[in-house]
Motif scaffolding. Structure first.
Motif, PDB file in Angstrom:
ATOM      1  N   THR A 141      25.825  -0.826   5.571  1.00  0.00           N
ATOM      2  CA  THR A 141      26.191  -0.058   4.390  1.00  0.00           C
ATOM      3  C   THR A 141      27.701   0.105   4.320  1.00  0.00           C
ATOM      4  O   THR A 141      28.390   0.035   5.338  1.00  0.00           O
ATOM      5  N   THR A 142      28.202   0.366   3.120  1.00  0.00           N
ATOM      6  CA  THR A 142      29.617   0.703   2.962  1.00  0.00           C
ATOM      7  C   THR A 142      29.803   2.222   2.990  1.00  0.00           C
ATOM      8  O   THR A 142      30.916   2.713   2.866  1.00  0.00           O
ATOM      9  N   ALA A 143      28.699   2.930   3.132  1.00  0.00           N
ATOM     10  CA  ALA A 143      28.781   4.391   3.241  1.00  0.00           C
ATOM     11  C   ALA A 143      28.839   4.791   4.711  1.00  0.00           C
ATOM     12  O   ALA A 143      28.819   3.953   5.615  1.00  0.00           O
ATOM     13  N   ASP A 144      28.911   6.079   4.951  1.00  0.00           N
ATOM     14  CA  ASP A 144      28.706   6.666   6.266  1.00  0.00           C
ATOM     15  C   ASP A 144      27.272   6.332   6.668  1.00  0.00           C
ATOM     16  O   ASP A 144      26.350   6.519   5.881  1.00  0.00           O
ATOM     17  N   VAL A 145      27.038   5.833   7.868  1.00  0.00           N
ATOM     18  CA  VAL A 145      25.671   5.389   8.224  1.00  0.00           C
ATOM     19  C   VAL A 145      24.673   6.546   8.265  1.00  0.00           C
ATOM     20  O   VAL A 145      23.468   6.304   8.281  1.00  0.00           O
ATOM     21  N   GLU A 146      25.150   7.793   8.248  1.00  0.00           N
ATOM     22  CA  GLU A 146      24.211   8.915   8.188  1.00  0.00           C
ATOM     23  C   GLU A 146      23.739   9.134   6.761  1.00  0.00           C
ATOM     24  O   GLU A 146      22.830   9.909   6.515  1.00  0.00           O
ATOM     25  N   GLY A 196      28.720   0.124   9.301  1.00  0.00           N
ATOM     26  CA  GLY A 196      29.155   0.944   8.180  1.00  0.00           C
ATOM     27  C   GLY A 196      30.230   1.924   8.597  1.00  0.00           C
ATOM     28  O   GLY A 196      31.000   1.665   9.541  1.00  0.00           O
ATOM     29  N   GLY A 197      30.273   3.080   7.909  1.00  0.00           N
ATOM     30  CA  GLY A 197      31.199   4.153   8.295  1.00  0.00           C
ATOM     31  C   GLY A 197      30.444   5.201   9.092  1.00  0.00           C
ATOM     32  O   GLY A 197      29.352   4.938   9.602  1.00  0.00           O
ATOM     33  N   GLY A 198      31.077   6.397   9.213  1.00  0.00           N
ATOM     34  CA  GLY A 198      30.348   7.478   9.883  1.00  0.00           C
ATOM     35  C   GLY A 198      30.617   7.585  11.371  1.00  0.00           C
ATOM     36  O   GLY A 198      29.866   8.202  12.107  1.00  0.00           O
ATOM     37  N   ARG A 199      31.746   7.026  11.801  1.00  0.00           N
ATOM     38  CA  ARG A 199      32.079   7.054  13.237  1.00  0.00           C
ATOM     39  C   ARG A 199      32.145   8.493  13.766  1.00  0.00           C
ATOM     40  O   ARG A 199      31.920   8.755  14.944  1.00  0.00           O
ATOM     41  N   LYS A 200      32.406   9.449  12.870  1.00  0.00           N
ATOM     42  CA  LYS A 200      32.608  10.838  13.310  1.00  0.00           C
ATOM     43  C   LYS A 200      31.384  11.403  14.025  1.00  0.00           C
ATOM     44  O   LYS A 200      31.527  12.272  14.902  1.00  0.00           O
ATOM     45  N   TRP A 201      30.220  10.917  13.679  1.00  0.00           N
ATOM     46  CA  TRP A 201      28.994  11.439  14.299  1.00  0.00           C
ATOM     47  C   TRP A 201      28.804  10.873  15.706  1.00  0.00           C
ATOM     48  O   TRP A 201      27.932  11.332  16.453  1.00  0.00           O
ATOM     49  N   SER A 224      35.973  13.583  15.561  1.00  0.00           N
ATOM     50  CA  SER A 224      34.570  13.931  15.717  1.00  0.00           C
ATOM     51  C   SER A 224      34.079  14.825  14.583  1.00  0.00           C
ATOM     52  O   SER A 224      34.807  15.668  14.088  1.00  0.00           O
ATOM     53  N   GLY A 225      32.835  14.609  14.202  1.00  0.00           N
ATOM     54  CA  GLY A 225      32.195  15.470  13.204  1.00  0.00           C
ATOM     55  C   GLY A 225      30.884  15.998  13.728  1.00  0.00           C
ATOM     56  O   GLY A 225      30.083  16.549  12.975  1.00  0.00           O
ATOM     57  N   ARG A 226      30.660  15.799  15.035  1.00  0.00           N
ATOM     58  CA  ARG A 226      29.379  16.239  15.602  1.00  0.00           C
ATOM     59  C   ARG A 226      29.271  17.758  15.516  1.00  0.00           C
ATOM     60  O   ARG A 226      30.225  18.481  15.777  1.00  0.00           O
ATOM     61  N   ILE A 227      28.065  18.210  15.167  1.00  0.00           N
ATOM     62  CA  ILE A 227      27.816  19.627  14.910  1.00  0.00           C
ATOM     63  C   ILE A 227      26.987  20.230  16.033  1.00  0.00           C
ATOM     64  O   ILE A 227      25.942  19.677  16.411  1.00  0.00           O
ATOM     65  N   ASP A 228      27.440  21.370  16.530  1.00  0.00           N
ATOM     66  CA  ASP A 228      26.740  22.050  17.626  1.00  0.00           C
ATOM     67  C   ASP A 228      25.730  23.041  17.049  1.00  0.00           C
ATOM     68  O   ASP A 228      25.849  24.261  17.218  1.00  0.00           O
ATOM     69  N   SER A 229      24.758  22.522  16.320  1.00  0.00           N
ATOM     70  CA  SER A 229      23.767  23.387  15.686  1.00  0.00           C
ATOM     71  C   SER A 229      22.563  22.543  15.277  1.00  0.00           C
ATOM     72  O   SER A 229      22.710  21.346  15.052  1.00  0.00           O
ATOM     73  N   LEU A 230      21.401  23.168  15.176  1.00  0.00           N
ATOM     74  CA  LEU A 230      20.203  22.470  14.694  1.00  0.00           C
ATOM     75  C   LEU A 230      19.898  22.851  13.252  1.00  0.00           C
ATOM     76  O   LEU A 230      18.949  22.336  12.658  1.00  0.00           O
TER      77      LEU A 230
END
Ligand SMILES: [Zn+2]
Length: 665
Positions: A264-269, A308-313, A322-328
């Motif tokens: 994808t050309t989007a963020d893979v998430e 694709g993109g979305g490396r932050k995750w 980083s874009g990883r979130i410490d929450s559920l």
């Protein structure tokens, strides 16, 4: 059951229950209350409207796994002590869990059910309360089989132009191929595919779908609520416990050893890529969706290519980018699934692990990692697993990537993320890697920013991304020519922005540039300076003075050869094609290419003073919206003869499965 019109299930209590309720209320004076079933999954008109007749809302392949789920409301203060499912009156084997979810409601689930009994099946849930009272409710679903019809498709390629409808395609043809004396000088690659169909796109809860159900239906054959992927809606707030539907990638890896590729050309998430492997009620839960790619898709769906993109995750929390979130529960949440689900589906429970280095974990799992186009081009020969993350978020669009390659000033985020590959290059690499799997593959290629730029009413960027997408289709057709047992499906998930080709410019680009700065000649910018019926400067300078319609539109001409890279030399050609937006938000329009992408259309191009009031979206950043229009689908290759006519988007899945399992003439 006459007199009942079908509406959104959440708005209407089940007919049977309503009657039961009325009956119960009537008898209240002489009897006690009773538990009730307020939801039964898979969704069905039988449960919601008492209508057992087709079309069946939920359909599954023979052996395709899905969850059975019911929400049971107990009488106040009572407890649901047990529940069971039957299909056609026979008890369903397996573990049924009953979990209190508050408000006297209970979540009843049986995981990973499947059936080989082709045809309509009746599902019943029976629940018991601690005072002995019971309740039952029924729904239905269809099990779809295949027949031996001929040679099978070994490879399946879905090319999804997000938001791309007929007008987007036509605009790309006018710009990239040219029209002379009314005839296309050349067809788009997608035009050359022999089979065409029209698809209906509503989601489970609206005529206007978003990209999650709009794509998931191609991956699992079922509708879901907007914002949800690979699941049916339930009544818990947990993002990860919803009743699941098995994806094509999982099913074909399990039954035929096929590999899965997602490009994808989007963020893979994002919704479309996520819809081909994730299971969540929140399309935005990026940390969890990306962890699930490794924990489930690599392990169970044979995911071999993710680009694709979305490396932050993928970068540990606390590290740059980083874009990883410490929450559920928060937006971007991580995932942990209930133990009963993990057991039922044979998947890990997951973990809340913000510090996880997901790229390292992919490499440990045997993936080659590429961070830019050069690295992707240089992967070792024989690579069978490829992860490419070329941006922390959505990738830059083709117009801006091409400008970089042409040595023009960097715009967007190209300077921060140089050397991002084009979609056709990612497609080539994915085909090369996946084709090493002897059992074949399922590949999804998404042109994501056709939608994102149409939302932004950035004509030049959505049109050029449609051209980029079509060049990726061309690569797949070339692959199919060399690998005839390949089925190609080109379609969209929905229409975006109500795109309309209204005509062409009456002036040269230079004249347009002048007019775009003239709007404010009275010194007062904005639509408000025009009394009712009196044209504003912009309306004079940029509409009546510029927009040619009907025969004066003639044939806009774009130069696609001088550049040598296959893309238009400029999108600002003299007497250029002009696009209107039927589902628009507020914007100023000057018909010229915007220097920067992703600028709020309500604060862009104001100098031209040509304000166009939107029909949708309120305050804040303006955006055009999705529409309910049907979308086109083109098919070619092995099994494409199975397609045609007008059909529901979910039907595509079943025809693909027929092509892969039973073949076609
Ligand atoms: Zn969209």
């Amino acid at each position: 059951m006459t007199g009942l019109t079908k509406k959104n299930p959440d708005e209407m209590k089940p007919a049977i229950l309503q009657l039961t309720m009325i009956g119960m209320l009537a008898g209240l004076s002489n009897s006690v209350a009773a538990p009730a079933v307020t939801r039964l999954n898979p969704p069905s008109a039988l449960f919601t409207f008492g209508d057992a007749t087709p079309p069946y809302i939920s359909r599954f392949m023979v052996g395709q796994r899905f969850d059975l789920q019911a929400t049971v409301k107990a009488d106040a203060g009572k407890v649901i002590t047990g529940a069971a499912f039957t299909v056609d009156g026979s008890p369903v084997t397996g573990t049924t869990t009953v979990t209190s979810i508050g408000g006297d409601r209970y979540n009843v689930v049986l995981r990973a059910y499947s059936s080989v009994a082709v045809g309509a099946r009746t599902l019943t849930v029976l629940a018991q309360q601690d005072d002995g009272l019971t309740v039952a409710a029924s729904g239905n679903f269809e099990i779809v089989g295949t027949t031996v019809q001929g040679r099978k498709a070994k490879n399946v390629i879905y090319l999804i132009g997000d938001g791309m409808s007929l007008a987007h395609r036509t605009a790309a043809r006018i710009v990239s191929k040219g029209i002379a004396q009314g005839k296309a000088i050349e067809p788009l690659a997608m035009d050359t595919l022999p089979v065409t169909a029209i698809l209906n796109t509503p989601s489970l809860n609206s005529i206007i779908t978003d990209s999650a159900p709009g794509a998931a239906c191609y991956s699992n054959g079922n509708k879901s609520n907007n914002g949800q992927e690979g699941v049916f809606p339930d009544d818990t707030t947990d993002k990860w416990d919803n009743p699941r539907v098995e994806h094509m990638g999982n099913y074909l890896a399990r039954t035929q050893g096929k590999a899965l590729g997602i490009v994808t050309t989007a963020d893979v998430e994002d919704a479309t890529p996520g819809s081909f492997s994730a299971h969540t009620q929140d399309r935005g839960a990026g940390t969890g969706i990306c962890d699930m790619y490794l924990d489930e898709a690599v392990a169970k769906h044979n995911l071999r290519v993710l680009l694709g993109g979305g490396r932050k995750w993928f970068i540990p929390k606390g590290q740059p980018g980083s874009g990883r979130i410490d929450s559920l529960t928060a937006s971007g949440a991580d995932y942990v699934v209930p133990a009963e689900l993990a057991t039922g589906w044979g998947v890990p429970t997951g973990a809340q692990d913000p510090g996880r280095d997901l790229i390292a974990d992919f490499v440990t799992a045997g993936f080659v990692y590429a961070a830019d186009g050069t690295a992707m081009a240089a992967i070792p020969a024989g690579t069978t697993k490829l992860l490419g993350l070329f941006h922390t978020g959505n990738m830059d669009v083709s117009l801006d990537k091409i400008a970089e390659r042409r040595g023009q000033p960097a715009v967007g985020t190209v300077a921060t993320f140089p050397d991002q590959p084009l979609l056709e290059e990612m497609t080539d690499k994915a085909l090369e890697v996946l084709n090493r799997n002897a059992q074949g593959f399922v590949l999804m290629v998404e042109g994501a920013s056709i939608d994102k730029q149409a939302h932004n009413m950035d004509t030049e960027r959505f049109v050029q991304d449609t051209i980029e997408f079509d060049r990726s289709v061309a690569r797949c057709i070339a692959f199919q020519n060399a690998n005839p047992d390949t089925l190609i499906i080109v379609t969209a998930d929905h229409e975006c922005a109500g795109v309309a080709i209204i005509g062409s410019s009456n002036v040269t680009n230079a004249q347009l540039v002048t007019r775009a700065a003239l709007g404010g000649t009275d010194g007062v910018a904005g639509a408000i300076n025009g009394a009712a019926g009196v044209a504003t400067d912009g309306q004079t300078q940029l509409r009546s003075g510029v927009v040619n319609t009907y025969d004066s539109a003639a044939f806009p001409v774009y130069d696609n050869t001088t550049s040598g890279d296959g893309y238009p030399v400029t999108m600002d050609a003299d007497r250029k094609m002009l696009i209107g937006y039927g589902a628009n938000g507020d914007r100023y329009e000057d018909w010229l290419q915007n220097v920067q992408p992703n600028v709020n259309p309500a604060v862009r191009d104001t100098a031209g003073d040509f304000f166009i009031a939107g029909q949708a979206t309120g305050a804040g950043v303006q955006s055009a919206v999705h529409t309910a229009a049907d979308i086109p689908m083109s098919a070619g290759g092995r099994g494409s003869s199975l397609f045609g006519g007008t059909m529901d988007n979910t039907s595509v899945f079943f025809k693909v499965m027929q092509a892969v399992i039973g073949g076609a003439k």
